[in-house]
Design an enzyme around this catalytic site. Structure first.
Site, PDB file in Angstrom:
ATOM      1  N   GLY A 395      39.439  -7.859  49.112  1.00  0.00           N
ATOM      2  CA  GLY A 395      38.584  -8.679  49.974  1.00  0.00           C
ATOM      3  C   GLY A 395      37.412  -9.223  49.196  1.00  0.00           C
ATOM      4  O   GLY A 395      37.136  -8.805  48.071  1.00  0.00           O
ATOM      5  N   GLY A 398      29.875 -11.074  50.251  1.00  0.00           N
ATOM      6  CA  GLY A 398      28.909 -12.134  50.010  1.00  0.00           C
ATOM      7  C   GLY A 398      28.846 -12.547  48.547  1.00  0.00           C
ATOM      8  O   GLY A 398      28.989 -13.726  48.223  1.00  0.00           O
ATOM      9  N   PHE A 399      28.679 -11.566  47.663  1.00  0.00           N
ATOM     10  CA  PHE A 399      28.539 -11.881  46.243  1.00  0.00           C
ATOM     11  C   PHE A 399      29.542 -11.121  45.383  1.00  0.00           C
ATOM     12  O   PHE A 399      29.365 -10.989  44.183  1.00  0.00           O
ATOM     13  CB  PHE A 399      27.129 -11.521  45.754  1.00  0.00           C
ATOM     14  CG  PHE A 399      26.038 -12.167  46.545  1.00  0.00           C
ATOM     15  CD1 PHE A 399      25.798 -13.530  46.435  1.00  0.00           C
ATOM     16  CD2 PHE A 399      25.271 -11.420  47.416  1.00  0.00           C
ATOM     17  CE1 PHE A 399      24.799 -14.127  47.175  1.00  0.00           C
ATOM     18  CE2 PHE A 399      24.272 -12.009  48.159  1.00  0.00           C
ATOM     19  CZ  PHE A 399      24.030 -13.370  48.053  1.00  0.00           C
ATOM     20  N   VAL A 402      36.433  -7.538  45.657  1.00  0.00           N
ATOM     21  CA  VAL A 402      36.896  -6.158  45.462  1.00  0.00           C
ATOM     22  C   VAL A 402      38.400  -6.168  45.185  1.00  0.00           C
ATOM     23  O   VAL A 402      39.182  -6.683  45.987  1.00  0.00           O
ATOM     24  CB  VAL A 402      36.575  -5.269  46.684  1.00  0.00           C
ATOM     25  CG1 VAL A 402      37.034  -3.834  46.444  1.00  0.00           C
ATOM     26  CG2 VAL A 402      35.087  -5.293  46.992  1.00  0.00           C
ATOM     27  N   ASP A 518      22.418   0.077  56.354  1.00  0.00           N
ATOM     28  CA  ASP A 518      23.388  -0.991  56.629  1.00  0.00           C
ATOM     29  C   ASP A 518      24.662  -0.407  57.232  1.00  0.00           C
ATOM     30  O   ASP A 518      25.771  -0.828  56.894  1.00  0.00           O
ATOM     31  CB  ASP A 518      23.689  -1.741  55.321  1.00  0.00           C
ATOM     32  CG  ASP A 518      24.308  -3.104  55.571  1.00  0.00           C
ATOM     33  OD1 ASP A 518      24.228  -3.603  56.725  1.00  0.00           O
ATOM     34  OD2 ASP A 518      24.883  -3.691  54.633  1.00  0.00           O
TER      35      ASP A 518
END
Ligand SMILES: Nc1ncnc2c1ncn2[C@@H]1O[C@H](COP(=O)(O)OP(=O)(O)OP(=O)(O)O)[C@@H](O)[C@H]1O
Length: 666
Positions: A395, A398-399, A402, A518
């Protein structure tokens, strides 16, 4: 040389001999013509000691010892003292020489014995003899040493003394070896030479063996290296083959699914090109079937209305189509029955459509993943850091991307998170990103717990990219699970929240507590047996010991996912102070979402709208839907987690004591 002689020399030469001054005094007295019996030892000694202060006469007088026997004559006494002093000095020198000779002899003797017998205590004796000489003659050696600019009592003197002794001993041996000793020594030398030769040969043999072994070792290492290369090659070929097969399968499946569920189409409006979703055949069919059912339902309702009208008109006799009461009842019952059947069909079709929608969501994510994989620069099965064989993309965040990978050293699957810095970014932004990622790594690498994803490694790939290597979690993440089945049975939700709290308890029992900050379904991963693990410590905060119960300052306000953050994180008037209670709130939101299929606050709102409408700031009380039915215990736990006031909300360790989170038998 006999032992007796040696003993005699040794004893005579001993300067510490207490009788020596008496002997000297006697000698002096005799030479001076004085009766030894009339001179007390003490007075002689004191005269000798005061000699340095005595005034001497002419030098020629000094060389002429007086023959006068008059003890009352001062001058005569002066000469006597001078003469005695000179004599004593000579005697001392003689003694010293005798002493040296004696020691040398002693050494020679010991060395000789040592050479003949090889007895080690004799060797010790040699050393001792040298040592004794050094200590007894320390002052004179000291002077010699100082004369040469070195310490007179140091090791050098000791060694020099030894060497000197050995030299004397050898000289002595050469001079004194008798004719009978020579063959003995020759034999000894011959046998020693033989031994030496043998040792030399043995040494050559050992050296050859050593060379041979070194060569063998080198060959083995080379062989091992080649085998390792081969193993890696075979392994990576296999991994590539498997990955390729998986990629192909994924693409074929996606194609088939997109026929059934839909695809991304392109819409052009002038120069603007945008993407839109077009439903596939299965969704089209189900939607048209639902439309058909709706139309049928409407037709039946119309029919019922007509029947009712015809039945109500029967009194005036104007209409021929009037039906009897019984006919009406029968017709109405048929309509009702048909409507009930349509309703059932409708419900089933709706469920089917929901299932299709879930599949559609999965398909869209998979299509995105494939597109990201196709566009990734790491999609050609590279081996990173000579160790991690990249397989397929799991997947994209954002930055980061993986990848599933295989660790060729530890032989296990890992997840390689490739952090890419956008080359367009300013140096400032790049630095900030690296700082952020390094912080995440520093926090994460120390965490070892079954409910926390392990961080194994980190390394740089190039100037703009680095990689963190994580424990691979074979299962989905909780977000994907909830997208597939938005509502979980309470039992399943309970075991997940228990594991989340176990991870949180670990974070709060460390010397340096950690606030995850988070927590959301996307950051709860599952391994192949379904064990839940917390991940992504990118926004985590370390709680230093000295902050006490007040909490840490929230410096990254605005970050995070707003549905899961508590009201204190939206505080605008001052920098908020936060604590582990942030994670308690997030866990409460996750638990609610697992049970009811939606988030308790701002479920349908965008992040921007949550902020604009202050949704969370106003989230004072949590409401529970009537369905699905859940236990009061879980509702109570959620209420505690979602306590509006931070001060009243329990922290992680307190909340973890809740009986709902314990499986221990009461
Ligand atoms: N250790 C892991 N094992 C298996 N899959 C993982 C692992 N870590 C991440 N993933 C998967 O990789 C994908 C991307 O993860 P990542 O953490 O980069 O994304 P994110 O959390 O969605 O983004 P962001 O980090 O920007 O919030 C997710 O689908 C996630 O499930």
């Amino acid at each position: 040389m006999s032992d007796e002689v040696l003993m005699h020399l040794s004893s005579n030469s001993n300067p510490s001999d207490s009788n020596l001054p008496i002997k000297i005094a006697k000698l002096e007295a005799r030479m001076a013509g004085k009766a030894t019996s009339s001179t007390p030892v003490q007075s002689t000694s004191s005269t000798w000691q005061s000699s340095s202060s005595v005034k001497f006469g002419r030098p020629e007088e000094l060389s002429e010892p007086s023959t006068s026997s008059d003890s009352d004559n001062d001058n005569g006494e002066e000469f006597l003292i001078q003469a005695n002093t000179q004599k004593r000095q000579r005697t001392q020198e003689d003694e010293s020489k005798a002493c040296q000779l004696s020691e040398a002899c002693c050494c020679c003797f010991h060395i000789f014995i040592f050479l003949m017998t090889g007895t080690t205590d004799v060797k010790v004796k040699i050393a001792e003899t040298a040592e004794v000489r050094l200590t007894t003659d320390g002052s004179s050696k000291s002077k010699q040493g100082r004369g040469r600019g070195r310490s007179g009592t140091g090791r050098g003197v000791d060694q020099r003394t030894m060497i000197h002794c050995v030299f004397l001993a050898v000289q002595h041996l050469q001079s004194t070896s008798s004719v009978e000793e020579t063959p003995l020594l020759r034999d000894k030398v011959a046998s020693l030479e033989e031994e030496l030769n043998k040792s030399r040969q043995e040494s050559i043999r050992q050296q050859q063996l050593c060379c041979q072994l070194e060569k063998e070792l080198k060959d083995l290492k080379e062989h091992d290296r080649q085998m390792k290369m081969k193993r890696i090659k075979v392994l990576s070929d296999l991994l590539i083959a498997v990955s390729k097969a998986e990629r192909q399968e994924a693409r074929i499946k996606t194609q088939q699914e997109s026929m059934r569920l839909g695809n991304v189409g392109v819409i052009r409006a002038g120069t603007i090109v945008s993407e839109t979703w077009e439903d596939g055949q299965a969704l089209k069919d189900i939607n048209s079937h639902l439309r058909f059912l709706l139309e049928t339902k409407e037709a039946i309702e119309r029919h019922r209305k007509t029947l009712r009208k015809r039945q109500s008109d029967k009194g005036d006799g104007s209409d021929e189509l009037v039906i009897s009461e019984e006919d009406f009842l029968i017709q109405d019952e048929i309509c009702k029955s048909r409507l009930a059947s349509i309703k059932r069909e409708e419900e089933s079709s709706m469920r089917e459509r929901d299932r299709y929608e879930v599949e559609k969501g999965r398909l869209i994510r998979e299509m995105k993943r494939i597109r990201d994989e196709d566009g990734s620069r790491f999609n050609s099965f590279q081996i990173l850091n000579n160790r991690y064989a990249l397989m397929n993309l799991l997947g994209k965040g954002g930055f980061s991307e993986v990848y599933k990978a295989f660790d060729l050293v530890d032989y296990r699957y890992v997840a390689c998170k490739l952090h890419g810095l956008n080359p367009q970014w300013s140096e400032e932004k790049k630095k900030s990103y690296i700082r952020h990622a390094t912080r995440e790594y520093d926090i994460h690498k120390t965490l070892v717990h079954p409910h926390i994803v392990r961080l194994w490694d980190i390394f740089e790939i190039d100037h703009d990219t680095f990689c963190t290597v994580l424990e691979y979690c074979n299962g989905k993440d909780l977000d994907a699970v909830l997208k597939a089945t938005p509502i979980l049975p309470e039992r399943e939700a309970r075991i997940i929240i228990v594991q989340i709290f176990q991870g949180l308890v670990y974070l709060n029992k460390r010397p340096q507590k950690i606030i995850h900050y988070d927590l959301k379904p996307g950051n709860v991963l599952f391994d192949e047996v379904g064990i839940a693990k917390l991940t992504d410590f990118g926004l985590s905060k370390i709680v230093e010991d000295d902050v006490g119960s007040q909490g840490v300052e929230l410096t990254s306000q605005g970050a995070g996912t707003y549905w899961y953050l508590p009201p204190e994180c939206f505080e605008c008037s001052k920098t908020p102070l936060i604590s582990s209670k942030v994670d308690v709130w997030s866990a409460g939101v996750i638990l609610y979402q697992m049970l009811f299929g939606k988030r308790p606050f701002g479920h349908d709102q965008s992040q921007e709208r949550i902020l604009r409408e202050a949704t969370i700031v106003n989230a004072r009380k949590v409401e529970f839907p009537s369905r699905p039915a859940v236990s009061n215990e879980v509702k109570e736990l959620i209420r505690r987690c979602l306590t509006y006031n931070q001060v009243e909300r329990p922290d992680v360790l307190t909340l973890a004591q809740d009986p709902y989170l314990s499986y221990a038998k009461k």
